[in-house]
Design an enzyme around this catalytic site. Structure first.
Site, PDB file in Angstrom:
ATOM      1  N   HIS A  86     -41.019  19.832  40.037  1.00  0.00           N
ATOM      2  CA  HIS A  86     -41.247  21.057  40.806  1.00  0.00           C
ATOM      3  C   HIS A  86     -40.185  21.314  41.867  1.00  0.00           C
ATOM      4  O   HIS A  86     -40.070  22.411  42.387  1.00  0.00           O
ATOM      5  CB  HIS A  86     -42.641  21.000  41.446  1.00  0.00           C
ATOM      6  CG  HIS A  86     -43.152  22.302  41.942  1.00  0.00           C
ATOM      7  ND1 HIS A  86     -43.231  22.627  43.285  1.00  0.00           N
ATOM      8  CD2 HIS A  86     -43.612  23.394  41.279  1.00  0.00           C
ATOM      9  CE1 HIS A  86     -43.721  23.837  43.423  1.00  0.00           C
ATOM     10  NE2 HIS A  86     -43.964  24.335  42.227  1.00  0.00           N
TER      11      HIS A  86
ATOM     12  N   HIS B 105     -43.547  32.998  50.051  1.00  0.00           N
ATOM     13  CA  HIS B 105     -43.586  31.804  49.213  1.00  0.00           C
ATOM     14  C   HIS B 105     -42.834  30.637  49.851  1.00  0.00           C
ATOM     15  O   HIS B 105     -42.896  29.510  49.366  1.00  0.00           O
ATOM     16  CB  HIS B 105     -42.981  32.144  47.837  1.00  0.00           C
ATOM     17  CG  HIS B 105     -43.189  31.101  46.789  1.00  0.00           C
ATOM     18  ND1 HIS B 105     -42.166  30.323  46.298  1.00  0.00           N
ATOM     19  CD2 HIS B 105     -44.308  30.709  46.132  1.00  0.00           C
ATOM     20  CE1 HIS B 105     -42.635  29.499  45.386  1.00  0.00           C
ATOM     21  NE2 HIS B 105     -43.930  29.711  45.258  1.00  0.00           N
TER      22      HIS B 105
ATOM     23  N   ARG C 248     -37.400  22.947  34.100  1.00  0.00           N
ATOM     24  CA  ARG C 248     -38.618  22.425  33.498  1.00  0.00           C
ATOM     25  C   ARG C 248     -39.279  23.415  32.551  1.00  0.00           C
ATOM     26  O   ARG C 248     -39.712  23.077  31.463  1.00  0.00           O
ATOM     27  CB  ARG C 248     -39.616  22.052  34.594  1.00  0.00           C
ATOM     28  CG  ARG C 248     -40.897  21.397  34.065  1.00  0.00           C
ATOM     29  CD  ARG C 248     -42.024  21.489  35.073  1.00  0.00           C
ATOM     30  NE  ARG C 248     -42.595  22.816  35.140  1.00  0.00           N
ATOM     31  CZ  ARG C 248     -42.994  23.406  36.254  1.00  0.00           C
ATOM     32  NH1 ARG C 248     -42.849  22.796  37.408  1.00  0.00           N
ATOM     33  NH2 ARG C 248     -43.522  24.621  36.230  1.00  0.00           N
TER      34      ARG C 248
ATOM     35  N   ASN D 172     -52.995  25.859  30.636  1.00  0.00           N
ATOM     36  CA  ASN D 172     -51.797  26.703  30.701  1.00  0.00           C
ATOM     37  C   ASN D 172     -51.937  27.935  29.815  1.00  0.00           C
ATOM     38  O   ASN D 172     -51.602  29.055  30.209  1.00  0.00           O
ATOM     39  CB  ASN D 172     -50.565  25.911  30.261  1.00  0.00           C
ATOM     40  CG  ASN D 172     -50.104  24.896  31.285  1.00  0.00           C
ATOM     41  OD1 ASN D 172     -50.542  24.902  32.431  1.00  0.00           O
ATOM     42  ND2 ASN D 172     -49.221  24.005  30.867  1.00  0.00           N
TER      43      ASN D 172
ATOM     44  N   ARG E 295     -51.778  33.714  43.432  1.00  0.00           N
ATOM     45  CA  ARG E 295     -52.665  33.965  42.295  1.00  0.00           C
ATOM     46  C   ARG E 295     -53.680  32.844  42.089  1.00  0.00           C
ATOM     47  O   ARG E 295     -53.333  31.671  42.063  1.00  0.00           O
ATOM     48  CB  ARG E 295     -51.847  34.154  41.021  1.00  0.00           C
ATOM     49  CG  ARG E 295     -52.714  34.478  39.797  1.00  0.00           C
ATOM     50  CD  ARG E 295     -51.857  34.683  38.573  1.00  0.00           C
ATOM     51  NE  ARG E 295     -51.110  35.916  38.644  1.00  0.00           N
ATOM     52  CZ  ARG E 295     -49.826  36.034  38.303  1.00  0.00           C
ATOM     53  NH1 ARG E 295     -49.163  34.981  37.878  1.00  0.00           N
ATOM     54  NH2 ARG E 295     -49.217  37.192  38.376  1.00  0.00           N
TER      55      ARG E 295
ATOM     56  N   TYR F  30     -47.050  16.623  41.557  1.00  0.00           N
ATOM     57  CA  TYR F  30     -45.813  17.406  41.505  1.00  0.00           C
ATOM     58  C   TYR F  30     -44.680  16.623  42.170  1.00  0.00           C
ATOM     59  O   TYR F  30     -44.880  16.022  43.223  1.00  0.00           O
ATOM     60  CB  TYR F  30     -45.981  18.729  42.243  1.00  0.00           C
ATOM     61  CG  TYR F  30     -46.864  19.757  41.591  1.00  0.00           C
ATOM     62  CD1 TYR F  30     -46.531  21.101  41.647  1.00  0.00           C
ATOM     63  CD2 TYR F  30     -48.035  19.410  40.936  1.00  0.00           C
ATOM     64  CE1 TYR F  30     -47.338  22.070  41.075  1.00  0.00           C
ATOM     65  CE2 TYR F  30     -48.850  20.367  40.353  1.00  0.00           C
ATOM     66  CZ  TYR F  30     -48.495  21.690  40.423  1.00  0.00           C
ATOM     67  OH  TYR F  30     -49.297  22.643  39.847  1.00  0.00           O
TER      68      TYR F  30
ATOM     69  N   ARG G 294     -50.522  27.718  49.116  1.00  0.00           N
ATOM     70  CA  ARG G 294     -51.676  27.034  48.530  1.00  0.00           C
ATOM     71  C   ARG G 294     -51.934  25.784  49.369  1.00  0.00           C
ATOM     72  O   ARG G 294     -51.023  25.002  49.607  1.00  0.00           O
ATOM     73  CB  ARG G 294     -51.423  26.628  47.071  1.00  0.00           C
ATOM     74  CG  ARG G 294     -51.059  27.792  46.146  1.00  0.00           C
ATOM     75  CD  ARG G 294     -50.991  27.328  44.694  1.00  0.00           C
ATOM     76  NE  ARG G 294     -50.300  28.278  43.857  1.00  0.00           N
ATOM     77  CZ  ARG G 294     -50.860  29.353  43.311  1.00  0.00           C
ATOM     78  NH1 ARG G 294     -52.134  29.614  43.557  1.00  0.00           N
ATOM     79  NH2 ARG G 294     -50.164  30.163  42.541  1.00  0.00           N
TER      80      ARG G 294
END
Length: 710
Positions: free
Chosen positions: A592, A435, A564, A53, A405, A468, A375
């Protein structure tokens, strides 16, 4: 209503800086590596995640602020800080976090050694194991590395972001001068070498390079050495005038690998001459040079977590396949046609999502599939299903987001494979990311064409779906199908929908829909009616959304938030947000899912509440610069599952929760007797909408929200 202090007006008193809030989140992640209730290898994994991270934060967020400074951009953060002020505060906290990570590693190394897993230095090992490592170095490492002299005819080589190397200061003979040599650690070799034997002994590869350097430099005397690692600017800014997005990203990915250095890490015993050379060559701000007596690149510790020691890991958990689908002999379409359902990952298997697409691919009655891809992972069964569908003559459209990204290169590869199979590939908007997570399948049935939809809060990524917590909503509601089709037309043909029946889409109306729902709660509170808002997000940074929630709090609306990660909202401030509570859940799984619930005139939770799931966080990028969806849920069983299971369990959790206090600090909630762990609850109990008739008698514990005293 009692008199309250006036709401603070200064930006720093109303909002928390985004970057500092993110660092606070990563401290909570790091704290899990210090959690004595967790098995040791899981604690090591949390340390690795914290390191990963922090690397990404450095290469994107810190690099972005430094770029603003270089270009003279003085855009302030939400709290009014200039880029320079933000960087000063960030760097101080980053160095503190780096130090705490090394402290955690030292503690874990000791505990792991007691448990039979040793992360060792070469010289600490018995002679026989040192000899094996020396032979391994000569046969498996030495052929892969290329020492390079650093002198006028051999300029300093390029070191990629995340790359690690060793500088050696050497001398041959009495009359010859000193020589500096660099050895770059090959990226394709394991970072940690496991010594053969029953006991798990790991040695970092850079330790082998320094320990056996005489094998690389015969005849030289080694005067000193220094291990280093560099991180570079890894963000990609899309140029509005880019004529070919694929070509632009292929070039941009190459540029990113050669971005300017942002962080330089060195071991604290680095040779002085080597350190001076590194400082000169990388030209990194002195505040972002880290010297440590520990290990560099803590993200790589994840490799050690693969050691086969189940006693040092969480108890195995196998996701449940929805019983409702099994009751229909695995026919996903029949199960959806019977009743809407939500699949709660990772507690329920992602395989049902894959099966939905695979069955569509081979079903002769399916005529069309449309799919967004943000993704998808390396080995993607979703891509395989779309390819198979196209090969079977279906009309298949895939919206592939190139601007995801660090997945740009992979997504270009998937796009090429899909196009070769005959899939119509669309790259969406130049200035906005797509997205939204949506699948749309049109099937020919006896009574005409029927549309089946999947709306998700997470990506179509089978590995992430095991880690997730996300929601997959399946429905055959005709209105939602019509709305989803219009969303795809918006992305593929720029046809802006102006008559959506149920969905809200950003950036053309999603935030306005939420504001309208919040306004209803404000009106109800002012009229003395029951009111309330529950919201579960990953992040909230959008000033307008925060101000609207402040307005709700000031009107007397109770707002319960489970956020979160980043939270720029200040909770519990008299006159501003005294009716807002914020908590962060950090545990075995990464929270998530994104959901909103509005009381709508009755005390939460109730059947009358408005419940919505979404792909969007309350961030400016999601609400203003991305295509996202907000989906209202009306089916009773799904409504109850989201409200009375998913959201309520997160609100009630104490075992994995951190409370955001008015001073802006997060404090871990009390554990112990009477505590509640939402992850354990979900692992132990079937979901409401996924249960089949055989489980209707299963007694799922009824969760109850304690009422606050007036």
């Amino acid at each position: 209503m009692r008199d309250l202090p006036a709401a603070p007006e200064a930006a720093e008193d109303r909002y928390v800086n985004r970057e500092l809030s993110w660092l606070s989140f990563n401290r909570r992640v790091l704290a899990e590596s210090e959690n004595a209730d967790y098995p040791l290898l899981e604690r090591l994994r949390f340390l690795s995640i914290s390191g990963s991270n922090l690397d990404e934060f450095t290469t994107v967020r810190i690099a972005g602020l430094e770029g603003q400074l270089q270009r003279g951009i003085e855009t302030t953060g939400i709290d009014g800080r200039s880029p320079r002020q933000q960087l000063d505060a960030i760097r101080e906290q980053v160095l503190e976090l780096e130090h705490r990570q090394q402290e955690s590693l030292e503690i874990l190394r000791g505990l792991l050694a007691e448990a039979g897993i040793v992360v060792a230095l070469v010289e600490e090992l018995p002679k026989g194991q040192q000899q094996w490592l020396e032979e391994y170095f000569e046969t498996d490492i030495l052929p892969l590395i290329t020492p390079q002299a650093i002198d006028p005819s051999h300029p300093f080589p390029f070191v990629a972001s995340g790359g690690m190397g060793v500088l050696f200061r050497l001398k041959r003979g009495k009359r010859k001068g000193e020589l500096v040599e660099m050895v770059l650690i090959p990226s394709g070799v394991p970072r940690y070498v496991r010594v053969p034997g029953e006991q798990a002994i790991y040695v970092a590869i850079e330790q082998l390079v320094t320990r056996f350097a005489d094998r690389m430099f015969p005849g030289f005397k080694i005067l000193g050495d220094g291990i280093f690692r560099v991180l570079r600017d890894s963000d990609i800014e899309v140029e509005d005038e880019a004529e070919d997005l694929v070509r632009f990203y292929r070039t941009a990915i190459q540029r990113r690998r050669r971005g300017r250095a942002v962080l330089l890490e060195m071991d604290d015993e680095c040779d002085a001459a080597a350190e001076a050379l590194l400082r000169d060559q990388f030209d990194v701000d002195a505040a972002m040079i880290v010297k440590t007596g520990g290990m560099l690149g803590l993200r790589d510790l994840d490799a050690i977590c693969g050691e086969p020691r189940p006693d040092l890991k969480f108890s195995p958990f196998s996701p449940r396949y929805p019983e409702r689908v099994l009751a229909h002999d695995g026919d996903v379409f029949t199960a959806i046609r019977e009743k809407d359902m939500v699949i709660h990952h990772p507690y329920e298997s992602f395989e049902v999502v894959v099966d939905f697409l695979h069955q569509a691919a081979v079903d002769p009655n399916v005529v069309s599939i449309k799919q967004t891809l943000y993704r998808a992972g390396d080995q993607s069964p979703v891509i395989a299903a779309l390819v198979e569908a196209a090969q079977n003559g279906k009309a298949v459209t895939a919206v592939v987001e190139l601007k995801a990204r660090f997945d740009e290169e992979r997504n270009i590869r998937w796009a090429n494979e899909l196009e070769r199979a005959g899939v119509q590939v669309i790259y969406g908007f130049t200035e906005w990311k797509t997205h939204a997570k949506v699948s749309l399948v049109v099937r020919r049935e006896e009574d005409g064409y029927r549309t089946y939809c999947h709306f998700g809060t997470g990506n179509y990524h089978p590995v992430n779906a095991k880690i997730y917590t996300d929601l997959s909503y399946f429905t055959a509601d005709p209105a939602l199908g019509r709305d989803a089709a219009k969303m795809f037309n918006f992305i593929t043909g720029y046809i802006e929908p102006d008559d959506l029946e149920h969905l809200a889409i950003s950036p053309i109306g999603l935030s306005e829909r939420l504001y309208d729902l919040i306004d209803v709660e404000i009106s109800n509170a002012k009229a003395g009616k029951p009111s309330g808002i529950w919201v579960k997000l990953n992040s909230i940074t959008n000033r307008a959304m925060i101000d609207k929630l402040y307005e709700a709090s000031q009107a007397g609306v109770e707002v319960r938030m489970v956020v979160r990660g980043i939270c720029s909202l200040r909770a519990g401030i008299p006159g501003l947000s005294e009716n807002i509570s914020v908590k962060s859940v950090i545990g075995r799984f990464l929270e998530h899912a994104r959901t909103w619930a509005f009381a709508n005139g009755k005390e939460l939770p109730s059947r009358q509440a408005k419940v919505l799931l979404t792909s969007a966080d309350a961030m400016s990028r999601n609400l203003e610069r991305r295509v996202e969806v907000l989906v209202p849920v009306t089916n009773k069983t799904v409504h109850d599952q989201l409200l009375k299971q998913v959201m309520l369990a997160n609100i009630l959790d104490t075992e994995q929760s951190w409370r955001l206090d008015p001073d802006g600090q997060y404090r871990r909630m009390r554990k112990g007797q009477g505590g509640f762990n939402c992850h354990e609850y979900f692992m132990s109990n079937p979901s409401l909408s996924g249960r089949g008739s055989a489980l209707e008698s299963h007694d799922v514990p009824h969760l109850t929200l304690p009422r606050r005293e007036a």
